[in-house]
Design a protein around this motif. Structure first.
Motif, mmCIF file in Angstrom:
data_model
loop_
_atom_site.group_PDB
_atom_site.id
_atom_site.type_symbol
_atom_site.label_atom_id
_atom_site.label_comp_id
_atom_site.label_asym_id
_atom_site.label_seq_id
_atom_site.Cartn_x
_atom_site.Cartn_y
_atom_site.Cartn_z
ATOM 1 N N ALA A 1 24.957 27.725 122.647
ATOM 2 C CA ALA A 1 25.359 28.919 121.893
ATOM 3 C C ALA A 1 25.186 30.163 122.758
ATOM 4 C CB ALA A 1 24.547 29.039 120.616
ATOM 5 N N PHE A 2 25.804 31.230 122.340
ATOM 6 C CA PHE A 2 25.745 32.494 123.075
ATOM 7 C C PHE A 2 24.972 33.534 122.264
ATOM 8 C CE2 PHE A 2 28.316 36.518 124.161
ATOM 9 C CZ PHE A 2 27.347 36.936 125.059
ATOM 10 N N PRO A 3 23.716 33.808 122.625
ATOM 11 C CA PRO A 3 22.909 34.810 121.919
ATOM 12 C C PRO A 3 23.294 36.217 122.361
ATOM 13 C CG PRO A 3 21.632 33.855 123.687
ATOM 14 C CD PRO A 3 22.962 33.151 123.707
ATOM 15 N N GLY B 1 23.819 35.141 117.399
ATOM 16 C CA GLY B 1 24.833 34.918 118.422
ATOM 17 C C GLY B 1 26.036 34.172 117.892
ATOM 18 N N THR B 2 26.847 33.702 118.803
ATOM 19 C CA THR B 2 28.055 32.964 118.445
ATOM 20 C C THR B 2 27.870 31.489 118.779
ATOM 21 O OG1 THR B 2 29.040 33.351 120.628
ATOM 22 C CG2 THR B 2 29.475 34.984 118.914
ATOM 23 N N ALA B 3 28.732 30.653 118.223
ATOM 24 C CA ALA B 3 28.586 29.207 118.401
ATOM 25 C C ALA B 3 28.942 28.766 119.811
ATOM 26 C CB ALA B 3 29.454 28.478 117.380
ATOM 27 N N SER B 4 29.945 29.385 120.415
ATOM 28 C CA SER B 4 30.437 28.916 121.710
ATOM 29 C C SER B 4 30.022 29.849 122.841
ATOM 30 C CB SER B 4 31.963 28.797 121.695
ATOM 31 O OG SER B 4 32.444 28.413 122.974
ATOM 32 N N ASN B 5 29.446 29.264 123.875
ATOM 33 C CA ASN B 5 29.049 30.029 125.053
ATOM 34 C C ASN B 5 30.016 29.819 126.211
ATOM 35 O OD1 ASN B 5 27.476 31.707 126.630
ATOM 36 N ND2 ASN B 5 25.965 30.148 127.132
ATOM 37 N N THR C 1 36.290 28.908 124.587
ATOM 38 C CA THR C 1 36.748 29.971 123.690
ATOM 39 C C THR C 1 38.229 30.255 123.890
ATOM 40 O OG1 THR C 1 34.547 31.003 123.730
ATOM 41 C CG2 THR C 1 36.382 32.369 122.988
ATOM 42 N N LEU C 2 38.648 30.286 125.160
ATOM 43 C CA LEU C 2 40.044 30.593 125.470
ATOM 44 C C LEU C 2 40.961 29.382 125.346
ATOM 45 C CD1 LEU C 2 39.516 32.886 128.599
ATOM 46 C CD2 LEU C 2 39.803 33.574 126.215
ATOM 47 N N GLY C 3 40.381 28.203 125.251
ATOM 48 C CA GLY C 3 41.186 26.990 125.136
ATOM 49 C C GLY C 3 41.922 26.614 126.407
ATOM 50 N N ILE C 4 41.280 26.853 127.553
ATOM 51 C CA ILE C 4 41.907 26.536 128.836
ATOM 52 C C ILE C 4 40.956 25.681 129.668
ATOM 53 C CG2 ILE C 4 43.291 28.647 128.869
ATOM 54 C CD1 ILE C 4 41.234 29.861 130.777
ATOM 55 N N TRP D 1 29.814 32.921 128.697
ATOM 56 C CA TRP D 1 29.771 34.311 128.261
ATOM 57 C C TRP D 1 28.415 34.924 128.575
ATOM 58 C CZ3 TRP D 1 34.238 36.403 127.377
ATOM 59 C CH2 TRP D 1 35.281 35.683 126.795
ATOM 60 N N GLN D 2 27.370 34.141 128.367
ATOM 61 C CA GLN D 2 26.015 34.645 128.608
ATOM 62 C C GLN D 2 25.849 35.113 130.048
ATOM 63 O OE1 GLN D 2 22.682 32.205 127.216
ATOM 64 N NE2 GLN D 2 21.568 32.645 129.096
#
Length: 353
Positions: A68-70, A136-140, A145-148, A313-314
């Motif tokens: 996850a991304f805090p 935070g968010t679920a995806s780090n 997130t971008l699907g690539i 992202w973190q």
């Protein structure tokens, strides 16, 4: 297998000491001197590590979960950490290797850093640390997130890094009178010759790749990391709990050892005691470093080098706010005092009718 942590850390400490791989000075120089070389060197180390680690992941030799991304903890912690490294005179890794050079101010900063990290991770401030990191968010993963594919991001990073590095290397070089070498051969290269930041960065990136399989072989599913192992040392000294002595602890001790060996061999080791004001500033900087790195989930190495290479992202958001923190502190520590002195000097000049 834990001894590989000591060897990997010693190699990293040696390379960083000889190459003067200091991210604190690099971030500061971006703002004050408009010199981006060390930042470009960091990009090189990130790119090298990213290509190597994801290649190992591709063939199934490593495991990695972005988690996850805090976001709140990352932003606040990284900004505070950036302020702290300016006051301490070095980032977490830089403080370890400068302590190995005999700089007693770094010993003081390191003590503050280790103690505060332990307080944040297992002491009275643990509820605060855990609470902020829960927001935070679920995806780090940036790619997730971008699907690539993550390789698109790695390719983009590599292209940008090559472009800025080539542009930097093409700049006219300032000629510095060369001193007559006192050594020859390998000894000259290792202990006397000035290392180029980009060469040092490649070596740091390769060591960062090496850290992953060595660490995972002991059950520690991560690469280079400084903050938690530093906190573990204090916790062990207080509690005697041997379960927290892992590969990471040997890594940071190795950084100190490798730097000491490099400094002694290059005749750069000597004990240097700070004045009272610098000692207090170093301690305050170390405390802020420990607080910020624990909250952000990593320091300039854990987030700025490793988590960036893992395309999280973190890592990248932490790097941005870390730099903003160093620039903020640099303004108050370096820029503003000089502006005041210049204004006072101008006011003291006699005026002519």
């Amino acid at each position: 297998m834990l001894i590989t942590g000591l060897l990997c850390g010693a190699l990293l400490g040696f390379v960083m000491q000889r190459g003067r791989f200091c991210l604190t000075g690099g971030f500061r120089d971006m703002y004050i001197a408009k010199d981006n070389r060390m930042f470009y060197a960091l990009l090189i180390a990130i790119a090298v590590q990213s290509i190597g680690v994801y290649a190992l992941l591709q063939v199934g030799l490593l495991q990695f979960k972005a988690g996850a991304f805090p976001i709140v903890a990352t932003i606040v912690g990284s900004f505070v950490f950036g302020i702290g490294i300016i006051l301490a005179g070095g980032c977490a890794t830089g403080t370890w290797y400068r302590a190995g050079e005999g700089l007693l101010g770094s010993w003081i900063a390191l003590f503050g850093y280790m103690v505060m990290a332990a307080i944040m991770k297992s002491g009275p401030l643990k509820p605060l640390n855990d609470g902020l990191r829960d927001a935070g968010t679920a995806s780090n993963s940036i790619a997730g997130t971008l699907g690539i594919s993550v390789w698109i991001l790695i390719a983009l990073l590599a292209l940008v890094t090559i472009w800025v590095a080539v542009r930097e290397l093409r700049k006219p070089k300032v000629k510095i009178p060369a001193l007559r070498p006192k050594r020859s051969g390998l000894s000259h290269v290792l202990f006397e010759k000035r290392w180029h930041p980009f060469v040092t960065a490649v070596l740091v990136g390769l060591i960062a790749i090496l850290a992953w399989p060595l660490s995972e072989a002991t059950g520690r599913m991560s690469g280079l990391g400084i903050t938690t192992p530093s906190a573990n040392i204090i916790q062990y000294l207080v509690t005697g709990d041997q379960s927290i002595i892992n590969w990471g602890v040997f890594l940071v001790l190795g950084i100190f050892l490798g730097s000491f060996i490099a400094a002694k061999a290059s005749r750069e080791f000597r004990f240097r005691a700070p004045d009272a004001r610098t000692a207090v500033t170093s301690l305050c900087g170390g405390l802020l470093m420990g607080f910020g790195a624990s909250l952000a989930g990593g320091c300039s190495i854990g987030n700025g080098l490793v988590m960036t290479a893992m395309m999280t992202w973190q890592g990248w958001i932490s790097l941005v706010f870390m730099i903003l923190g160093t620039w903020t502190a640099s303004y108050f520590v370096f820029v503003r005092p000089n502006v005041k002195k210049a204004a006072q000097k101008a006011a003291a000049q006699p005026t002519t009718a």
